[in-house]
Scaffold this active site. Structure first.
Site, PDB file in Angstrom:
ATOM      1  N   SER A  69      45.450  27.322  41.331  1.00 21.06           N
ATOM      2  CA  SER A  69      45.867  27.001  42.629  1.00 21.06           C
ATOM      3  C   SER A  69      46.586  25.460  42.274  1.00 21.06           C
ATOM      4  CB  SER A  69      44.913  27.108  43.638  1.00 21.06           C
ATOM      5  OG  SER A  69      45.513  26.897  44.827  1.00 21.06           O
ATOM      6  N   LYS A  73      49.900  24.905  39.595  1.00 19.34           N
ATOM      7  CA  LYS A  73      50.684  26.089  39.405  1.00 19.34           C
ATOM      8  C   LYS A  73      52.091  25.941  38.360  1.00 19.34           C
ATOM      9  CE  LYS A  73      49.062  28.395  43.736  1.00 19.34           C
ATOM     10  NZ  LYS A  73      49.551  29.246  44.831  1.00 19.34           N
ATOM     11  N   GLY A 137      55.364  23.262  46.352  1.00 19.95           N
ATOM     12  CA  GLY A 137      54.658  23.570  45.410  1.00 19.95           C
ATOM     13  C   GLY A 137      54.844  25.189  44.856  1.00 19.95           C
TER      14      GLY A 137
END
EC number: 1.1.1.25
Length: 293
Positions: A69, A73, A137
């Site tokens: 996470s 990533k 992200g």
């Protein structure tokens, strides 16, 4: 769990920071116990600086795999041996499989399909919809691309012009080149464009982490004019269960407000299948995760 640990127990990790709030260890360990599987799942506070060593630890210690996470990533990709087609297209990884425990690491991403299933659970269909997404992200990228593949029509992608802004530009290029959808990129500082985009969208997704500790008192939407009765507001944060954004949207008449628990559940179920070869007992875990705090 102590009664289940043996000399043969296989370890699965979660590499992220901050991560002590995560429900993933509970989700996986309760699933192992329910199914009688000899596995254990632990969370490790790992950021970009520690990541290379942590990945080597997966190989050296023979972990069966790991979930990944924020903020790892995308940073983890150079340390892996192979990527699935989905991970290549999205350019992010949230699941690492140690094939046969022999040190060959394959990166996959289940965030996008997990998010789409979470929306379907709430009777939200992305087909032919206009969607505004904030964030740059892995989660933001996975959600945008998967929604495009699932038939969404138009995307308005926002992020601050920081080190990750290039990721948003790349995501838009992938959507425009590889799907039937169209995507436009904006600087989040352009609040007028942000307001116009959200007002004409049917789904708004906050994939930034704003609303999660230590930013739990913040929201990217603070103007009631952005919220309309046909707007679904989806925040990928699940701790707290109701972020400031979701509270604000609910108070000002949004059609639906959805937190990140469903996404976390379904992406986890896909990872679980890859780690163990078994189906996660989703209904059982849903009851555990959605019970009142």
């Amino acid at each position: 769990m102590g009664e289940r640990i043996t000399g043969h127990t296989l370890l699965i990790g979660l590499l992220a920071t901050p991560i002590r709030h995560s429900l993933s260890p509970k989700m996986h360990n309760e699933s192992f116990a329910k199914l009688g599987l000899d596995y254990a799942y632990l969370a490790f506070e790992v950021g970009n600086e520690e990541l290379e060593g942590a990945v080597q630890g997966i190989r050296s210690l023979g972990l069966r795999g790991a979930n990944i996470s924020m903020p790892n990533k995308q940073a983890i990709i150079p340390y892996l041996d192979e990527l699935t087609p989905a991970a290549k297209l999205i350019g992010a990884v949230n699941t690492v499989i140690n094939k046969d425990g022999l040190g060959y690491l394959v990166g996959d991403v289940t965030d996008g399909t997990g998010a789409m299933q979470a929306l379907r659970d709430e009777e939200v269909d992305v087909r032919d919809q206009t969607i505004t997404i904030t964030g740059a992200g892995g989660a933001a990228t996975a959600i945008a691309i998967q929604a495009a593949l699932d038939g969404a029509k138009e995307f308005h992608l926002f992020n601050r012009k920081d080190a990750l802004f290039a990721n948003v530009v790349e995501t838009a290029e992938k959507i425009n080149q590889h799907t039937k959808a169209t995507a436009i990129v904006y600087d989040l500082a352009d609040q007028e464009s942000f307001k116009e985009a959200v007002q004409k969208s049917s789904i708004y997704v906050d994939a930034t982490g704003v609303g999660m500790k230590p930013l739990e008192n913040l929201s990217l939407i603070n103007d009631a004019e952005l919220i309309h009765e046909d707007l679904v507001v989806f925040d990928v944060v699940y701790s707290p269960r109701e972020t400031k954004l979701l509270t604000f949207a609910k108070e000002h008449g949004a059609k639906k407000t959805i937190n990140g628990l469903g996404m976390m559940l379904h992406q986890g179920a896909e990872s679980f299948k890859q780690f163990t070869g078994e189906d996660m007992p989703v209904d059982y875990i849903r009851e555990l995760l959605f019970e009142e705090e």
